[in-house]
Design a protein around this motif. Structure first.
Motif, mmCIF file in Angstrom:
data_model
loop_
_atom_site.group_PDB
_atom_site.id
_atom_site.type_symbol
_atom_site.label_atom_id
_atom_site.label_comp_id
_atom_site.label_asym_id
_atom_site.label_seq_id
_atom_site.Cartn_x
_atom_site.Cartn_y
_atom_site.Cartn_z
ATOM 1 N N TRP A 141 0.693 -1.340 0.073
ATOM 2 C CA TRP A 141 -0.129 -0.117 0.040
ATOM 3 C C TRP A 141 0.907 1.380 -0.049
ATOM 4 O O TRP A 141 0.550 2.205 -0.709
ATOM 5 C CB TRP A 141 -0.860 -0.070 1.155
ATOM 6 C CG TRP A 141 -1.966 1.234 1.484
ATOM 7 C CD1 TRP A 141 -2.935 1.547 0.744
ATOM 8 C CD2 TRP A 141 -1.490 2.364 2.388
ATOM 9 N NE1 TRP A 141 -3.426 2.591 1.109
ATOM 10 C CE2 TRP A 141 -2.491 3.318 2.075
ATOM 11 C CE3 TRP A 141 -0.631 2.505 3.271
ATOM 12 C CZ2 TRP A 141 -2.788 4.371 2.934
ATOM 13 C CZ3 TRP A 141 -0.686 3.709 4.030
ATOM 14 C CH2 TRP A 141 -1.857 4.707 3.897
ATOM 15 N N ASN A 144 2.551 1.659 -3.423
ATOM 16 C CA ASN A 144 1.710 2.230 -4.500
ATOM 17 C C ASN A 144 1.347 3.575 -4.558
ATOM 18 O O ASN A 144 0.947 4.162 -5.486
ATOM 19 C CB ASN A 144 0.214 1.243 -4.396
ATOM 20 C CG ASN A 144 0.275 -0.018 -4.891
ATOM 21 O OD1 ASN A 144 1.273 -0.566 -5.757
ATOM 22 N ND2 ASN A 144 -0.473 -0.902 -4.239
ATOM 23 N N LYS A 145 1.868 4.257 -3.311
ATOM 24 C CA LYS A 145 1.616 5.447 -2.995
ATOM 25 C C LYS A 145 2.830 6.287 -3.691
ATOM 26 O O LYS A 145 2.726 7.736 -4.018
ATOM 27 C CB LYS A 145 1.596 6.144 -1.855
ATOM 28 C CG LYS A 145 0.090 5.473 -1.279
ATOM 29 C CD LYS A 145 0.163 5.795 0.166
ATOM 30 C CE LYS A 145 -0.105 7.248 0.750
ATOM 31 N NZ LYS A 145 -0.274 7.544 2.302
ATOM 32 N N CYS A 146 4.011 5.609 -3.610
ATOM 33 C CA CYS A 146 5.109 6.414 -4.171
ATOM 34 C C CYS A 146 5.147 6.846 -5.623
ATOM 35 O O CYS A 146 4.845 5.820 -6.540
ATOM 36 C CB CYS A 146 6.562 5.524 -4.118
ATOM 37 S SG CYS A 146 6.359 5.098 -2.197
ATOM 38 N N GLN A 147 5.735 7.968 -6.204
ATOM 39 C CA GLN A 147 5.974 8.349 -7.523
ATOM 40 C C GLN A 147 7.487 8.098 -7.920
ATOM 41 O O GLN A 147 7.879 8.197 -9.118
ATOM 42 C CB GLN A 147 5.587 9.815 -7.745
ATOM 43 C CG GLN A 147 4.051 9.881 -7.445
ATOM 44 C CD GLN A 147 3.737 11.339 -7.668
ATOM 45 O OE1 GLN A 147 4.112 12.047 -8.429
ATOM 46 N NE2 GLN A 147 2.513 11.474 -6.858
ATOM 47 N N LYS A 233 -6.528 6.515 6.915
ATOM 48 C CA LYS A 233 -6.525 6.051 5.281
ATOM 49 C C LYS A 233 -6.226 4.503 4.948
ATOM 50 O O LYS A 233 -6.581 4.248 4.051
ATOM 51 C CB LYS A 233 -5.089 6.862 4.955
ATOM 52 C CG LYS A 233 -5.233 8.554 5.077
ATOM 53 C CD LYS A 233 -4.165 9.145 4.491
ATOM 54 C CE LYS A 233 -4.494 10.555 4.248
ATOM 55 N NZ LYS A 233 -3.436 11.265 3.736
ATOM 56 N N TYR A 234 -5.641 4.028 5.936
ATOM 57 C CA TYR A 234 -5.156 2.501 5.645
ATOM 58 C C TYR A 234 -6.715 1.558 6.068
ATOM 59 O O TYR A 234 -7.106 1.840 6.955
ATOM 60 C CB TYR A 234 -4.162 1.959 6.315
ATOM 61 C CG TYR A 234 -3.580 0.544 6.126
ATOM 62 C CD1 TYR A 234 -2.954 0.059 4.898
ATOM 63 C CD2 TYR A 234 -4.046 -0.605 7.118
ATOM 64 C CE1 TYR A 234 -2.802 -1.198 4.638
ATOM 65 C CE2 TYR A 234 -3.980 -1.885 6.895
ATOM 66 C CZ TYR A 234 -3.176 -2.071 5.735
ATOM 67 O OH TYR A 234 -2.965 -3.562 5.448
#
Length: 247
Positions: A141, A144-147, A233-234
């Motif tokens: 999770w 997946n937020k990382c760019q 959020k999680y």
């Protein structure tokens, strides 16, 4: 304080009378008695205070003293109560009482006296496996937020460090639970020296107890991240905890 003022007044009066006595000795050859100086007031137990002095330093009644003592006691009780409240403020919620579905399901089973041995061990083993999987799900999770790749690498590095820490701590827990520090960690050497290895000293519930402790470490590592956003959020995985099973 009032008693001190009264004592000072008595001493001053005595000094005045003494001075008067010395001044009149040479002229008249006799010292006037204390009772004759005031003319109206009778000296009782040495010296009596005048009416004005009595008004300045009134006698404290037992009732007033008791009221003051009660006020002091009430103040002490209030301060003590405030200290207790202050001690409780800001204390973080313990990890075990965290608001998460995994602990809510498995902890009562592990701690209940109504649980039989097999059920308790199943809960301990499964608790560890479920938290380990939840931790891995949380890592995905985060990634997946990382760019950027650098952020993903840092998350992978953290994951490896957590797993290494758990592995190291588990070794320490095992030695402390079994208390076999006098047995050589080398199995072959231990057999030669004592005729058995460290594994032989394990009790029937040792592995499950270690699994529960391991699960708590995965939980702690996960909850530190989840709480960064107040746990809003999680989302935990939606699974049937009663159907899970880990060895």
């Amino acid at each position: 304080m009032r008693k001190i003022y009264r004592s000072i007044s008595i001493v001053l009066v005595l000094l005045v009378f003494a001075a008067c006595g010395q001044g009149t000795t040479g002229n008249q050859g006799s010292t006037p008695s204390l009772s004759s100086v005031s003319g109206e007031e009778e000296i009782v137990s040495g010296v009596a205070l005048s009416e004005e002095e009595e008004n300045i330093y009134p006698e404290e009644s037992d009732e007033e003293l008791n009221d003051e003592e009660l006020d002091d006691e009430e103040l002490d009780d209030e301060e003590s109560e405030n200290e207790k409240k202050g001690d409780n403020e800001g204390i973080p919620e313990s990890e075990e009482s965290s608001n998460n579905p995994i602990d809510k399901y498995y902890k009562p089973i592990m701690t209940s006296l109504k649980s039989d041995e097999n059920t308790r061990r199943w809960a301990q083993d499964t608790y560890c496996g479920v938290w380990r999987e939840e931790f891995n799900h949380l890592i995905k999770w985060l990634k997946n937020k990382c760019q950027y790749d650098e952020d993903k690498k840092n998350i992978d590095k953290m994951k490896k460090q957590v797993e290494k820490q758990i592995e190291t701590e588990r070794e320490v827990w095992e030695r402390e639970i079994v208390d076999d520090y006098d047995i050589n960690p080398d199995s072959e050497a231990a057999v030669e020296e004592k005729g058995f290895s460290r594994m032989s000293s394990w009790g029937t519930g040792t592995r499950s107890a270690l699994n529960e402790l391991e699960g708590e470490l995965y939980r702690d590592a996960s909850m530190r991240i989840i709480r960064l956003h107040g746990g809003k959020k999680y989302k935990f995985r939606k699974i049937d905890y009663s159907e899970q099973s880990y060895e």
